[in-house]
Design a protein around this motif. Structure first.
Motif, PDB file in Angstrom:
ATOM      1  N   LEU A   7     -21.847 -51.955  20.588  1.00 49.50           N
ATOM      2  CA  LEU A   7     -20.568 -51.625  21.203  1.00 49.50           C
ATOM      3  C   LEU A   7     -19.934 -50.416  20.519  1.00 49.50           C
ATOM      4  CD1 LEU A   7     -19.111 -55.218  21.549  1.00 49.50           C
ATOM      5  CD2 LEU A   7     -20.301 -53.900  23.287  1.00 49.50           C
ATOM      6  N   SER A   8     -19.260 -49.592  21.303  1.00 46.25           N
ATOM      7  CA  SER A   8     -18.525 -48.446  20.761  1.00 46.25           C
ATOM      8  C   SER A   8     -17.077 -48.851  20.519  1.00 46.25           C
ATOM      9  CB  SER A   8     -18.561 -47.270  21.738  1.00 46.25           C
ATOM     10  OG  SER A   8     -19.872 -46.795  21.883  1.00 46.25           O
ATOM     11  N   VAL A   9     -16.517 -48.377  19.420  1.00 45.30           N
ATOM     12  CA  VAL A   9     -15.140 -48.695  19.064  1.00 45.30           C
ATOM     13  C   VAL A   9     -14.222 -47.609  19.616  1.00 45.30           C
ATOM     14  CG1 VAL A   9     -13.513 -49.037  17.151  1.00 45.30           C
ATOM     15  CG2 VAL A   9     -15.862 -49.893  16.974  1.00 45.30           C
ATOM     16  N   ILE A  10     -13.127 -48.063  20.217  1.00 40.19           N
ATOM     17  CA  ILE A  10     -12.093 -47.147  20.696  1.00 40.19           C
ATOM     18  C   ILE A  10     -10.742 -47.606  20.159  1.00 40.19           C
ATOM     19  CG2 ILE A  10     -13.338 -46.473  22.798  1.00 40.19           C
ATOM     20  CD1 ILE A  10     -11.502 -48.403  24.365  1.00 40.19           C
ATOM     21  N   GLY A  11      -9.775 -46.693  20.209  1.00 43.35           N
ATOM     22  CA  GLY A  11      -8.421 -47.012  19.789  1.00 43.35           C
ATOM     23  C   GLY A  11      -7.544 -47.315  20.994  1.00 43.35           C
ATOM     24  N   LEU A  12      -6.271 -47.512  20.749  1.00 41.56           N
ATOM     25  CA  LEU A  12      -5.333 -47.838  21.832  1.00 41.56           C
ATOM     26  C   LEU A  12      -5.046 -46.653  22.746  1.00 41.56           C
ATOM     27  CD1 LEU A  12      -2.742 -50.189  20.124  1.00 41.56           C
ATOM     28  CD2 LEU A  12      -4.567 -50.777  21.728  1.00 41.56           C
ATOM     29  N   ARG A  13      -5.311 -45.439  22.275  1.00 45.96           N
ATOM     30  CA  ARG A  13      -5.187 -44.228  23.089  1.00 45.96           C
ATOM     31  C   ARG A  13      -6.465 -43.442  22.888  1.00 45.96           C
ATOM     32  NH1 ARG A  13      -1.655 -47.259  23.646  1.00 45.96           N
ATOM     33  NH2 ARG A  13       0.577 -46.945  23.554  1.00 45.96           N
ATOM     34  N   GLU A  14      -6.995 -42.886  23.978  1.00 51.04           N
ATOM     35  CA  GLU A  14      -8.207 -42.077  23.887  1.00 51.04           C
ATOM     36  C   GLU A  14      -8.149 -40.962  24.921  1.00 51.04           C
ATOM     37  OE1 GLU A  14     -10.659 -42.125  21.734  1.00 51.04           O
ATOM     38  OE2 GLU A  14     -10.327 -44.060  20.762  1.00 51.04           O
ATOM     39  N   TRP A  15      -8.813 -39.841  24.625  1.00 51.60           N
ATOM     40  CA  TRP A  15      -8.982 -38.762  25.582  1.00 51.60           C
ATOM     41  C   TRP A  15     -10.201 -39.085  26.439  1.00 51.60           C
ATOM     42  CZ3 TRP A  15      -5.511 -35.089  26.453  1.00 51.60           C
ATOM     43  CH2 TRP A  15      -4.579 -34.805  25.452  1.00 51.60           C
ATOM     44  N   ILE A  16     -10.047 -38.967  27.757  1.00 51.16           N
ATOM     45  CA  ILE A  16     -11.159 -39.188  28.666  1.00 51.16           C
ATOM     46  C   ILE A  16     -11.296 -37.973  29.575  1.00 51.16           C
ATOM     47  CG2 ILE A  16     -10.860 -41.703  28.642  1.00 51.16           C
ATOM     48  CD1 ILE A  16      -9.728 -41.332  31.584  1.00 51.16           C
ATOM     49  N   GLY A  17     -12.428 -37.883  30.249  1.00 55.32           N
ATOM     50  CA  GLY A  17     -12.647 -36.867  31.261  1.00 55.32           C
ATOM     51  C   GLY A  17     -13.107 -37.530  32.545  1.00 55.32           C
ATOM     52  N   LEU A  18     -12.751 -36.928  33.670  1.00 61.30           N
ATOM     53  CA  LEU A  18     -13.182 -37.391  34.987  1.00 61.30           C
ATOM     54  C   LEU A  18     -13.835 -36.199  35.684  1.00 61.30           C
ATOM     55  CD1 LEU A  18      -9.914 -39.368  35.842  1.00 61.30           C
ATOM     56  CD2 LEU A  18     -12.055 -40.311  34.965  1.00 61.30           C
ATOM     57  N   PRO A  19     -15.085 -35.896  35.330  1.00 66.14           N
ATOM     58  CA  PRO A  19     -15.703 -34.633  35.759  1.00 66.14           C
ATOM     59  C   PRO A  19     -15.831 -34.460  37.268  1.00 66.14           C
ATOM     60  CG  PRO A  19     -17.333 -36.068  34.721  1.00 66.14           C
ATOM     61  CD  PRO A  19     -15.988 -36.689  34.504  1.00 66.14           C
ATOM     62  N   GLU A  20     -16.113 -35.520  38.016  1.00 69.63           N
ATOM     63  CA  GLU A  20     -16.245 -35.358  39.471  1.00 69.63           C
ATOM     64  C   GLU A  20     -14.916 -35.041  40.138  1.00 69.63           C
ATOM     65  OE1 GLU A  20     -18.438 -38.389  41.524  1.00 69.63           O
ATOM     66  OE2 GLU A  20     -20.324 -37.755  40.600  1.00 69.63           O
ATOM     67  N   LEU A  21     -13.816 -35.331  39.445  1.00 70.81           N
ATOM     68  CA  LEU A  21     -12.495 -34.997  39.965  1.00 70.81           C
ATOM     69  C   LEU A  21     -12.019 -33.648  39.423  1.00 70.81           C
ATOM     70  CD1 LEU A  21     -10.683 -38.463  39.739  1.00 70.81           C
ATOM     71  CD2 LEU A  21     -11.926 -37.471  41.675  1.00 70.81           C
ATOM     72  N   GLY A  22     -12.824 -33.022  38.570  1.00 72.98           N
ATOM     73  CA  GLY A  22     -12.448 -31.739  37.991  1.00 72.98           C
ATOM     74  C   GLY A  22     -11.426 -31.860  36.873  1.00 72.98           C
ATOM     75  N   LYS A  29      -4.209 -44.634  28.195  1.00 76.35           N
ATOM     76  CA  LYS A  29      -3.734 -45.792  27.440  1.00 76.35           C
ATOM     77  C   LYS A  29      -4.739 -46.916  27.671  1.00 76.35           C
ATOM     78  CE  LYS A  29      -0.079 -49.214  27.207  1.00 76.35           C
ATOM     79  NZ  LYS A  29       1.121 -49.743  27.837  1.00 76.35           N
ATOM     80  N   VAL A  30      -5.231 -47.496  26.603  1.00 77.26           N
ATOM     81  CA  VAL A  30      -6.183 -48.602  26.693  1.00 77.26           C
ATOM     82  C   VAL A  30      -5.378 -49.889  26.804  1.00 77.26           C
ATOM     83  CG1 VAL A  30      -8.045 -49.799  25.485  1.00 77.26           C
ATOM     84  CG2 VAL A  30      -7.907 -47.296  25.408  1.00 77.26           C
ATOM     85  N   ASP A  31      -5.665 -50.679  27.840  1.00 78.55           N
ATOM     86  CA  ASP A  31      -4.882 -51.890  28.101  1.00 78.55           C
ATOM     87  C   ASP A  31      -5.813 -53.047  28.449  1.00 78.55           C
ATOM     88  OD1 ASP A  31      -3.117 -53.875  28.843  1.00 78.55           O
ATOM     89  OD2 ASP A  31      -2.009 -52.643  30.270  1.00 78.55           O
ATOM     90  N   LEU A 123      -4.478 -45.456  32.911  1.00 75.22           N
ATOM     91  CA  LEU A 123      -4.568 -46.741  32.237  1.00 75.22           C
ATOM     92  C   LEU A 123      -6.036 -47.155  32.293  1.00 75.22           C
ATOM     93  CD1 LEU A 123      -2.505 -49.067  31.241  1.00 75.22           C
ATOM     94  CD2 LEU A 123      -3.243 -50.163  33.339  1.00 75.22           C
ATOM     95  N   LEU A 124      -6.626 -47.469  31.147  1.00 76.10           N
ATOM     96  CA  LEU A 124      -8.016 -47.911  31.094  1.00 76.10           C
ATOM     97  C   LEU A 124      -8.023 -49.424  30.944  1.00 76.10           C
ATOM     98  CD1 LEU A 124     -10.870 -46.706  31.101  1.00 76.10           C
ATOM     99  CD2 LEU A 124     -10.777 -46.718  28.607  1.00 76.10           C
ATOM    100  N   GLY A 125      -8.448 -50.121  32.003  1.00 77.86           N
ATOM    101  CA  GLY A 125      -8.422 -51.579  32.038  1.00 77.86           C
ATOM    102  C   GLY A 125      -9.665 -52.221  31.446  1.00 77.86           C
ATOM    103  N   CYS A 126      -9.639 -53.553  31.354  1.00 72.29           N
ATOM    104  CA  CYS A 126     -10.715 -54.264  30.651  1.00 72.29           C
ATOM    105  C   CYS A 126     -12.045 -54.213  31.399  1.00 72.29           C
ATOM    106  CB  CYS A 126     -10.305 -55.691  30.322  1.00 72.29           C
ATOM    107  SG  CYS A 126     -10.042 -56.748  31.741  1.00 72.29           S
ATOM    108  N   THR A 127     -12.062 -54.093  32.719  1.00 72.27           N
ATOM    109  CA  THR A 127     -13.332 -53.989  33.436  1.00 72.27           C
ATOM    110  C   THR A 127     -14.074 -52.724  33.014  1.00 72.27           C
ATOM    111  OG1 THR A 127     -12.469 -55.228  35.316  1.00 72.27           O
ATOM    112  CG2 THR A 127     -14.432 -53.894  35.706  1.00 72.27           C
ATOM    113  N   ALA A 128     -13.372 -51.614  32.890  1.00 75.36           N
ATOM    114  CA  ALA A 128     -13.991 -50.370  32.426  1.00 75.36           C
ATOM    115  C   ALA A 128     -14.500 -50.516  30.998  1.00 75.36           C
ATOM    116  CB  ALA A 128     -13.001 -49.219  32.517  1.00 75.36           C
TER     117      ALA A 128
END
Length: 155
Positions: A7-22, A29-31, A123-128
């Motif tokens: 498993l990869s460890v993340i914090g409560l806030r993280e930078w993400i990218g959505l490349p197909e959306l540009g 926010k990790v929730d 918001l990054l939910g638990c399913t992701a």
């Protein structure tokens, strides 16, 4: 004690990218209390393409003080009834798009909703988190490097 080597460890806030959306970088926010991930979107409209239903929308990635919007298109995959943090039930459109976090990329479903009064546009939910095999260290923020979306398909 059990360890979670895969498993990869993340914090409560993280930078993400959505490349197909540009979208190369947006703060999320990790929730773990939210099942579904959410993306701040406005001007949402549906249209047909190749016999499938798509949505066109403006994704908002800036802050309340520094607004930034990006016109995006994605295939509509579902409608979900979501109970928001204030207890209201909304029916939201759902898209599925690759998410880049650190050096990893996987498909994540996002509901499109107005988050203009929220501090974070995503918001990054638990399913992701489950799909990405992530664990949260709640005492940290920005554990992963900023996403390098150039190595993944662009929209």
């Amino acid at each position: 004690m059990k360890t979670f080597d895969h498993l990869s460890v993340i914090g409560l806030r993280e930078w993400i990218g959505l490349p197909e959306l540009g979208i190369s970088q947006v703060m999320a926010k990790v929730d773990s209390g939210a099942k579904t991930s959410a993306l701040h979107a406005s001007d949402i409209e549906t249209f047909e393409r190749d016999g499938k239903t798509w949505v066109r929308f403006t994704a908002h990635t800036g802050t309340r003080a520094k607004l930034r919007g990006k016109r995006c298109e994605a295939e509509l995959v579902d409608f979900k009834r979501i109970k928001s943090s204030n207890g209201h039930i909304q029916e939201r459109r759902v898209i599925r798009t690759p998410l880049v976090l650190g050096d990893r990329c996987w498909l994540v479903e996002f509901t499109l909703t107005c988050r203009k009064d929220m501090r974070y546009r995503v918001l990054l939910g638990c399913t992701a988190m489950l799909d990405g095999q992530l664990v949260i260290n709640p005492g940290t923020r920005f554990v992963q490097d900023k996403p390098q979306t150039s190595q993944f398909p662009q929209g």
